[in-house]
Scaffold this active site. Structure first.
Site, PDB file in Angstrom:
ATOM      1  N   TYR A   1      20.783  -6.033 -17.550  1.00  0.00           N
ATOM      2  CA  TYR A   1      21.462  -6.091 -16.259  1.00  0.00           C
ATOM      3  C   TYR A   1      20.832  -7.169 -15.359  1.00  0.00           C
ATOM      4  CZ  TYR A   1      24.029  -1.619 -16.732  1.00  0.00           C
ATOM      5  OH  TYR A   1      24.878  -0.609 -17.098  1.00  0.00           O
TER       6      TYR A   1
ATOM      7  N   ASN B   1      15.043  -0.620 -12.894  1.00  0.00           N
ATOM      8  CA  ASN B   1      14.674  -1.210 -11.608  1.00  0.00           C
ATOM      9  C   ASN B   1      15.818  -1.999 -10.990  1.00  0.00           C
ATOM     10  OD1 ASN B   1      11.487  -1.102 -10.946  1.00  0.00           O
ATOM     11  ND2 ASN B   1      11.829  -0.923 -13.125  1.00  0.00           N
TER      12      ASN B   1
ATOM     13  N   SER C   1      19.782   0.580 -18.221  1.00  0.00           N
ATOM     14  CA  SER C   1      20.572  -0.503 -18.796  1.00  0.00           C
ATOM     15  C   SER C   1      20.382  -0.577 -20.313  1.00  0.00           C
ATOM     16  CB  SER C   1      20.167  -1.826 -18.163  1.00  0.00           C
ATOM     17  OG  SER C   1      18.808  -2.079 -18.428  1.00  0.00           O
TER      18      SER C   1
ATOM     19  N   THR D   1      11.432  -0.999 -16.471  1.00  0.00           N
ATOM     20  CA  THR D   1      11.026   0.098 -17.348  1.00  0.00           C
ATOM     21  C   THR D   1      10.850  -0.324 -18.800  1.00  0.00           C
ATOM     22  OG1 THR D   1      13.348   0.763 -17.341  1.00  0.00           O
ATOM     23  CG2 THR D   1      11.851   2.021 -15.946  1.00  0.00           C
ATOM     24  N   HIS D   2      11.254  -1.565 -19.125  1.00  0.00           N
ATOM     25  CA  HIS D   2      10.977  -2.070 -20.475  1.00  0.00           C
ATOM     26  C   HIS D   2       9.501  -2.459 -20.634  1.00  0.00           C
ATOM     27  CE1 HIS D   2      15.336  -2.458 -20.675  1.00  0.00           C
ATOM     28  NE2 HIS D   2      15.233  -2.687 -21.960  1.00  0.00           N
TER      29      HIS D   2
END
Lengths: 270, 270
Positions: free
Chosen positions: A41, A73, A10, A185-186
């Site tokens: 997202y 995710n 995203s 993932t951030h």
């Protein structure tokens, strides 16, 4: 197989997965697409997440990728099964590798999960953990302010500490977990801050490393590893502003300086 | 899928893989066969290793297994590709997961490999490492005395230290590795001794844990995880004496006492 591995996210969080793929699979070319324009997202309705993800997938499928990594995710939670059924290439999400790593790591069988509202609402981690081991106690909570902060490039300092402290308060109160999955993932980009806040006794699990390792396993099992040694260039695409993307790319890939010269960054619309 | 995971080994070393499978996949039933009578495989000619391995595979295939784990490095080195081509169930060896874990762990890109003569002669680890990353320096050596010692039940004490010290002398002399792959499933049973001898700065990689994690990933990707919660009993078969098998089973599974009551051990001929 000379074709590239496709990676979608995203925004910029998936760059942590890309970085691990480069480290663990140095012979493999990546084509990355981050939908920075429409990020995050995590707070969007399910139908929108599905539609945006499919937009990204169509863009990458035209580039003839051999395997797709969903490095987000939220997108994994809502589209993995659909993509696995409809695409004729292997599709790997970030949730299952993270869940497996957490099961491997926990000793007291109490695992915390933090993620976006969408990921937490989907219960995807709880399902993935309980499918393997129903005895695991899962404590999950969403941290909606983390992604916007990271996308602004704030990765440390007082503002980061304050946001993380507030976001993790309920997780700290319910306590007693020995493992915390960074279910977005951030979050690896603010890993040091999170570790300080939860304390050294909690082991943090980053899906990025685990996803790269499973990608390596799947490539080999399907005989898809690249055995050609001609020069290639990784390609990075963003739907948003190039500047923040470039800043974070430099930040994340700083320990992989050799790759920087091989990276091409473009702005696209999907 | 209620069917069992089949695990084969030349003897008792594969029990370390079985132990990890039980820990990481508590819903899955195992059927284990250890060819203790004809152990060790490591110093036998290639044709014999292939024939003995196929004998074990035929025994397990009649028990309707859904996935096969070759929990023996020597058998993996010589039969993995053949088994993957000829069986219609997924087949997982121990070499590739160990190689991937080593690539993930090393910082100085110098990896040591120890194994049986057969495994080292096959160059299977070097090939697996270099297929992924040609920049890795591999230092490999065989330790033919370790397996017979472990099969006798000698896992610590002066004799163990002396044997390990002598076996690892050339590995220590060539020095400078930061990662050492225990390229034989017997070696995790003497892991503490090996760690003392090589020093704390060298990270030991046990294929057992990694193989179990990849098995978990493959089961899920192929939709083979057991979702049935009826009672099951693990089955362990040996071609040799029951006594040493029972002693080592108790030793290895001591931290999993709950499983012991569910284990059935039989002697068979193949």
């Amino acid at each position: 197989m000379k074709q590239a591995i496709g990676v979608i996210d995203s925004g910029v969080g998936g760059l942590t997965v890309a970085s691990e793929l480069m480290r663990q699979l140095p012979n493999e070319k990546l084509i990355y697409l981050g939908d920075t324009l429409r990020c995050p997202y995590g707070s969007r309705p399910e139908e929108e997440i599905k539609q945006f993800t499919w937009n990204m997938v169509h863009f990458l499928m035209e580039k003839d990728i051999k395997l797709l990594v969903i490095a987000c995710n939220t997108a994994t939670a809502y589209t993995l099964i659909d993509l696995q059924q409809k695409l004729d290439i292997p599709v790997i999400g970030v949730i299952q590798p993270g869940a497996r790593a957490a099961i491997n790591a926990t000793k007291n069988k109490r695992i915390g999960i933090i993620g976006t509202e969408g990921t937490i609402r989907s219960n995807a981690y709880t399902k993935a953990l309980h499918m393997i081991n129903a005895d695991i106690t899962v404590i999950s909570g969403s941290c909606p302010l983390f992604v916007p902060m990271v996308e602004k490039g704030i990765l440390s300092g007082p503002e980061a500490y304050q946001t993380v402290n507030e976001g993790l308060q309920s997780m700290k109160d319910s306590a007693d977990i020995d493992t915390l999955v960074l279910g977005c993932t951030h979050y690896p980009l603010i890993k040091d801050v999170i570790q300080d806040v939860v304390g050294e006794h909690v082991q943090l699990i980053s899906s990025s490393e685990e996803t790269a390792r499973e990608t390596s396993a799947i490539l080999e099992l399907h005989d898809l590893l690249n055995k050609d040694d001609t020069f290639f260039e990784h390609q990075f695409y963003t739907t948003g502003e190039l500047s923040i993307f470039q800043k974070l790319t430099t930040n994340i890939f700083s320990h992989h300086l050799e790759y920087l010269s091989k990276i091409k960054i473009d702005k696209v619309s999907i």
